[in-house]
Write a protein that holds these residues in place. Structure first.
Motif, short mmCIF file in Angstrom:
data_model
loop_
_atom_site.label_atom_id
_atom_site.label_comp_id
_atom_site.label_asym_id
_atom_site.label_seq_id
_atom_site.Cartn_x
_atom_site.Cartn_y
_atom_site.Cartn_z
N ARG A 61 6.52 37.26 40.99
CA ARG A 61 7.75 36.43 41.00
C ARG A 61 8.59 36.71 39.76
O ARG A 61 9.82 36.76 39.82
CB ARG A 61 7.38 34.96 41.12
N LEU A 62 7.91 36.90 38.62
CA LEU A 62 8.66 37.21 37.39
C LEU A 62 9.38 38.54 37.50
O LEU A 62 10.48 38.72 36.97
CB LEU A 62 7.71 37.25 36.19
N LYS A 63 8.75 39.47 38.20
CA LYS A 63 9.38 40.78 38.40
C LYS A 63 10.77 40.60 39.03
O LYS A 63 11.73 41.29 38.67
CB LYS A 63 8.49 41.62 39.32
N SER A 64 10.87 39.65 39.94
CA SER A 64 12.16 39.46 40.63
C SER A 64 13.23 38.90 39.68
O SER A 64 14.42 38.94 39.97
CB SER A 64 11.99 38.55 41.85
N ALA A 65 12.79 38.38 38.52
CA ALA A 65 13.77 37.88 37.54
C ALA A 65 14.16 38.96 36.53
O ALA A 65 15.16 38.83 35.83
CB ALA A 65 13.19 36.67 36.80
N ALA A 66 13.34 40.01 36.45
CA ALA A 66 13.59 41.08 35.47
C ALA A 66 14.51 42.13 36.09
O ALA A 66 14.11 42.85 36.99
CB ALA A 66 12.27 41.70 35.04
N LYS A 67 15.73 42.21 35.59
CA LYS A 67 16.70 43.11 36.23
C LYS A 67 16.33 44.58 36.08
O LYS A 67 16.45 45.35 37.02
CB LYS A 67 18.10 42.85 35.65
N PHE A 68 15.91 44.99 34.89
CA PHE A 68 15.51 46.38 34.68
C PHE A 68 14.03 46.43 34.31
O PHE A 68 13.65 47.07 33.34
CB PHE A 68 16.36 47.04 33.59
N GLY A 69 13.23 45.74 35.07
CA GLY A 69 11.81 45.68 34.72
C GLY A 69 10.92 45.54 35.94
O GLY A 69 9.97 44.77 35.93
N GLY A 70 11.22 46.34 36.97
CA GLY A 70 10.40 46.29 38.19
C GLY A 70 8.94 46.61 37.89
O GLY A 70 8.03 46.11 38.56
N PHE A 71 8.73 47.38 36.82
CA PHE A 71 7.38 47.81 36.44
C PHE A 71 6.51 46.64 35.97
O PHE A 71 5.29 46.76 35.87
CB PHE A 71 7.46 48.90 35.36
N VAL A 72 7.12 45.51 35.67
CA VAL A 72 6.38 44.31 35.25
C VAL A 72 5.28 43.99 36.26
O VAL A 72 4.18 43.59 35.91
CB VAL A 72 7.35 43.11 35.12
N ALA A 73 5.59 44.23 37.54
CA ALA A 73 4.67 43.87 38.61
C ALA A 73 3.34 44.61 38.50
O ALA A 73 2.33 44.14 39.01
CB ALA A 73 5.31 44.17 39.96
N ASP A 74 3.33 45.77 37.83
CA ASP A 74 2.09 46.56 37.75
C ASP A 74 1.24 46.21 36.54
O ASP A 74 0.15 46.75 36.38
CB ASP A 74 2.44 48.07 37.67
N ALA A 75 1.75 45.36 35.68
CA ALA A 75 1.00 45.04 34.46
C ALA A 75 -0.10 44.02 34.77
O ALA A 75 0.14 43.05 35.47
CB ALA A 75 1.94 44.47 33.40
N PRO A 76 -1.31 44.24 34.23
CA PRO A 76 -2.37 43.26 34.47
C PRO A 76 -2.13 41.93 33.75
O PRO A 76 -2.62 40.90 34.18
CB PRO A 76 -3.63 43.95 33.94
N VAL A 77 -1.36 41.97 32.67
CA VAL A 77 -1.07 40.74 31.92
C VAL A 77 0.40 40.76 31.49
O VAL A 77 0.92 41.79 31.06
CB VAL A 77 -1.90 40.65 30.61
N VAL A 78 1.03 39.62 31.61
CA VAL A 78 2.39 39.47 31.09
C VAL A 78 2.36 38.27 30.14
O VAL A 78 1.74 37.25 30.45
CB VAL A 78 3.40 39.21 32.23
N ILE A 79 2.98 38.43 28.98
CA ILE A 79 3.09 37.27 28.08
C ILE A 79 4.56 36.90 27.96
O ILE A 79 5.40 37.74 27.60
CB ILE A 79 2.47 37.56 26.69
N ALA A 80 4.85 35.66 28.28
CA ALA A 80 6.23 35.16 28.14
C ALA A 80 6.35 34.54 26.75
O ALA A 80 5.51 33.75 26.34
CB ALA A 80 6.52 34.13 29.22
N ILE A 81 7.40 34.95 26.05
CA ILE A 81 7.65 34.40 24.71
C ILE A 81 8.73 33.34 24.85
O ILE A 81 9.88 33.63 25.18
CB ILE A 81 8.08 35.53 23.76
#
Ligand SMILES: Cc1cc2nc3c(=O)[nH]c(=O)nc-3n(C[C@H](O)[C@H](O)[C@H](O)COP(=O)(O)O)c2cc1C
Length: 166
Positions: A61-81
């Motif tokens: 779902r976060l990937k859909s908010a990242a305009k130039f960050g489709g690759f976010v979906a492949d990361a095993p961990v995402v940290i939101a600051i």
């Protein structure tokens, strides 16, 4: 680590946009968070909190908010600051940007890649992460082991950016 090694770490670090699916060990995530915790901040207000996201559905779902960050979906961990605007109205962006870079460098020192996600639908990300009114998503950092180091990005020469007043 001596000063030359610190400089080399800074020079070596690259933004990573392709991640292996392998999970990141909890101790390493903790070390990245510890690097964040020790970041400097204006008046030491520490106007931040971090959301560690391992849940695949939330990451997607976060990937859909990242305009130039489709690759976010492949990361095993995402940290939101997450910055608290109320806690430090003038400096929350500076403080949390420094935190992000501190995390990027610590990850790189452990051969874990990440990339700043700057262009983002922040209202959408805030809704997904259920943030408070006073909170701002400075960035979401996807973390993962990488296949290969991208070739060096160029930097302008020092002489183009430095003026000395003797
Ligand atoms: C504030 C900021 C926002 C950025 N936003 C994005 C982004 O939305 N998507 C992306 O792929 N890279 C993003 N980047 C990464 C930059 O493109 C990258 O740092 C730059 O090209 C230099 O490459 P390097 O990090 O490999 O040295 C961002 C970097 C910063 C500091």
């Amino acid at each position: 680590m001596n000063s030359k090694e610190v400089l080399q770490l800074m020079k070596d670090r690259r933004s990573i946009r392709k991640f292996k699916p392998d999970p990141i060990e909890d101790e390493k995530i903790e070390q990245i968070l510890e690097a964040a915790r020790w970041c400097q901040s204006a008046s030491n207000r520490q106007p931040w909190r971090f959301i560690v996201i391992k849940n695949k559905d939330t990451i997607s779902r976060l990937k859909s908010a990242a305009k130039f960050g489709g690759f976010v979906a492949d990361a095993p961990v995402v940290i939101a600051i997450i910055a608290d605007k109320k806690q430090s109205p003038n400096w929350y962006l500076h403080d949390t940007s420094m935190v992000a870079h501190q995390m990027c460098l610590m990850a790189w020192a452990m051969e874990i890649g990440t990339c700043w996600i700057g262009s983002m639908d922040r209202a959408k990300a805030a809704a997904i992460l259920e943030l408070k009114e006073t909170e701002h998503v400075t960035t979401i950092l996807p973390f993962g082991y990488f296949y290969s180091k991208p070739s060096s990005t160029l930097r302008n020469e020092l002489k183009t950016m430095v003026t000395t007043i003797e």
